[in-house]
Design an enzyme around this catalytic site. Structure first.
Site, PDB file in Angstrom:
ATOM      1  CG  LEU A 147      15.779   9.179  -3.504  1.00 30.87           C
ATOM      2  CD1 LEU A 147      17.191   8.782  -3.921  1.00 30.87           C
ATOM      3  CD2 LEU A 147      14.784   8.789  -4.570  1.00 30.87           C
ATOM      4  CG  ASP A 148      10.729   5.179   0.096  1.00 28.41           C
ATOM      5  OD1 ASP A 148      10.267   6.201   0.617  1.00 28.41           O
ATOM      6  OD2 ASP A 148      10.076   4.434  -0.653  1.00 28.41           O
ATOM      7  NE  ARG A 149      15.939   2.808   7.041  1.00 33.56           N
ATOM      8  CZ  ARG A 149      16.502   1.603   7.208  1.00 33.56           C
ATOM      9  NH1 ARG A 149      17.812   1.470   7.058  1.00 33.56           N
ATOM     10  NH2 ARG A 149      15.774   0.560   7.516  1.00 33.56           N
ATOM     11  CB  THR A 178      14.987   4.196  -2.799  1.00 36.63           C
ATOM     12  OG1 THR A 178      13.767   3.497  -2.551  1.00 36.63           O
ATOM     13  CG2 THR A 178      15.109   4.474  -4.281  1.00 36.63           C
ATOM     14  CG  HIS A 233       6.168   3.062   0.059  1.00 35.07           C
ATOM     15  ND1 HIS A 233       5.893   2.326   1.187  1.00 35.07           N
ATOM     16  CD2 HIS A 233       7.240   3.833   0.386  1.00 35.07           C
ATOM     17  CE1 HIS A 233       6.745   2.628   2.145  1.00 35.07           C
ATOM     18  NE2 HIS A 233       7.574   3.548   1.677  1.00 35.07           N
TER      19      HIS A 233
END
Length: 544
Positions: free
Chosen positions: A272-274, A276, A369
């Protein structure tokens, strides 16, 4: 052909009935000519070279593992002779010839590279490097000393350390590295460096001890959603990276789980993106990891996200199939482009409060993304997305793929905006990255006017308050290096050589570390894990 098969089998049978001294000499050896002799010698020599390589740990490497060559010998390589393998007896040495040794007088000897231990995760010795403390709703890491380690890169071979630091590590002035040498912070093949003019060779091993500061993250705890003998499932808060990257090491999910929940040797099953939040799965063993990754490759897994976007999203289901292209891997920016990779996302509006909409997202592919880029293209970017809802994209902010600038201008303006806000961590960047090849963030394009940058800078000075407590005087670095040499590097939170220690940064607000994108559900053939709906996704939320 009679001689080409297992010729020795018949000889072995004859020996069984007429025992004689047995030999594996080939029947045609006695009649071979000069050509056969030469071929045989070449084959034996090749075999001995391979055996020598195996003895030196260079018999080959796994795919994906960088192949490290053998150390350069001091003199020319002697040709192997037939029968000189490990199992054969060595011929008598010629007393008239001197054997050349590695490391002739005045030449620096490079030790062979160490074997890498693949698959080793972080352990107690890593977790004990420093500790956490909590302040103002933030989780903070006490500054600590850390060794950056690397083997000499191919482009460094033949260049001096001075050249490498001046061309590739420009975040610090050369005076800093000279002071680090005097303080004993730089090591080459585990020996202290005394002169930056030393020329690097292949397989040189470098170790640089630095005083490390990590950005704060939210103090919200990592909640365990499920745990069994196969997996660990957590609800990841926003702002915390999954694994060490960039400036983050201890302020990551991997380290927090190891230090506070004694969950170690975990294998991330997805990322997961930081910024998110939501469901995050780890496998406890490599076998489980491979099994679930096989399900990912077979498209047997389903992911569902929820987000809050700008404006009134259409009530009917929306499918976006726009291809996505990576603009910069280093900055972490993508955009819709016909030359990009194919992808598909399904969107369904859940609620609308008059200002913003809560939307459920189902990505059918897994591009970087993807959800954020598709929502930007549809004209409904995530409400507080610091990248894809930025003025750097132009007046329309990327709607319909309309971006009135080049990729270079876009990157420059994004970096300029976040540098002014002191929020480069959003782009997974730090100041040192700007000095090593990124666009000049101080030169905005026409789309991001200079007066806008001045307003951003003024606001940043008010809200972030970065103050240099003690201006760096390069003339004082020599004195600082002497103090650094006397410093106990295991018990100090401040360091005489550390420029970060001279800065006083105002902490971000906890709400500034949240992006309205949440991984709600992760489902496979034999499992389904769901996290609670975040507060900002409630129907009656009016935070906008």
């Amino acid at each position: 052909m009679r001689l080409g098969g297992h010729w020795w089998l018949g000889r072995l049978v004859r020996w069984r009935f007429n025992p004689q001294p047995f030999s594996f000499a080939r029947p045609w050896d006695s009649c071979r000519g000069p050509m056969a002799e030469a071929l045989s010698t070449g084959v034996e020599a090749a075999g001995e070279l391979k055996a020598a390589a195996q003895q030196n740990g260079d018999a080959g490497s796994d795919l994906g593992e960088p192949r490290v060559g053998l150390p350069e010998p001091a003199g020319p390589v002697a040709k192997p002779t037939p029968g000189s393998g490990e199992q054969a007896s060595a011929p008598a040495a010629d007393p008239t010839k001197r054997k050349k040794r590695r490391g002739a007088t005045g030449e620096r000897v490079v030790p062979p590279p160490k074997k890498r231990r693949t698959g080793v995760s972080f352990g107690d010795e890593h977790f004990a490097e420093t500790s956490y403390y909590f302040e103002g709703g933030l989780r903070k890491v006490r500054p600590y000393y850390f060794d950056f380690r690397t083997y000499c890169k191919g482009r460094w071979v033949g260049h001096s350390l001075l050249h490498v630091f001046s061309t590739e590590f420009r975040a610090q002035p050369l005076a800093y590295y000279e002071a680090a040498v005097r303080a004993g912070r730089l090591h080459l093949n585990e020996e202290p460096v005394h002169d930056l003019s030393v020329v690097l060779k292949d397989n040189d091993f470098l170790r640089n001890t630095v005083h490390r500061h990590e950005p704060p993250v939210t103090a919200e705890p990592i909640r365990l959603l499920a745990e069994n003998e196969d997996v660990v499932v957590v609800d990841k808060p926003s702002s915390i990276p999954v694994h060490p990257c960039g400036r983050f090491r201890h302020n990551t999910v991997i380290f927090i789980l190891g230090k506070e929940h004694q969950l170690k040797e975990l294998h991330p099953l997805h990322r997961l993106d930081r910024l998110t939040s939501g469901v995050l799965m780890f496998a406890k063993t490599a076998a489980v990891s491979e099994r679930i990754h096989e399900q990912v490759r077979d498209r047997q897994l389903e992911k569902e996200y929820v987000c809050r976007v700008e404006g009134e999203f259409p009530i009917e289901e929306v499918t976006c199939k726009e291809p996505i292209l990576v603009v910069s891997y280093k900055v972490g920016v993508c955009r819709v482009d016909p030359q990009g990779k194919p992808c598909e996302t399904l969107f369904q509006r859940l609620s609308y409060n008059g200002h913003s909409s809560v939307v459920r997202c189902r990505p059918l592919t897994g591009r970087t993304h993807q959800i954020r880029v598709h929502l930007q293209f549809l004209g409904h970017p995530i409400l507080n997305d610091p990248i894809y809802n930025s003025v750097a994209w132009g007046p329309s902010r990327g709607r319909g793929g309309h971006i009135p600038k080049t990729d270079e201008e876009l990157l420059r303006d994004l970096v300029a905006e976040h540098q002014a806000k002191q929020s480069l961590d959003v782009l997974d960047l730090c100041e040192s990255d700007l000095s090593s090849g990124l666009p000049d963030s101080t030169a905005p394009s026409s789309e991001l006017a200079k007066d806008s940058l001045e307003e951003l800078t003024a606001a940043a000075q008010k809200t972030d308050g970065v103050v240099e407590a003690a201006p760096q005087d390069l003339g004082m670095l020599a004195l600082a290096s002497e103090k650094a040499a006397e410093t106990d590097v295991r018990n100090q939170e401040t360091d005489p050589l550390c420029t970060e220690c001279r800065l006083v940064r105002q902490d971000p607000l906890p709400q500034d570390l949240v992006m309205f994108l949440h991984a709600l559900c992760y489902k496979g053939p034999d499992f389904e894990y769901v996290s609670p709906m975040p507060t900002w996704a409630q129907d009656d939320w009016q935070g906008d």
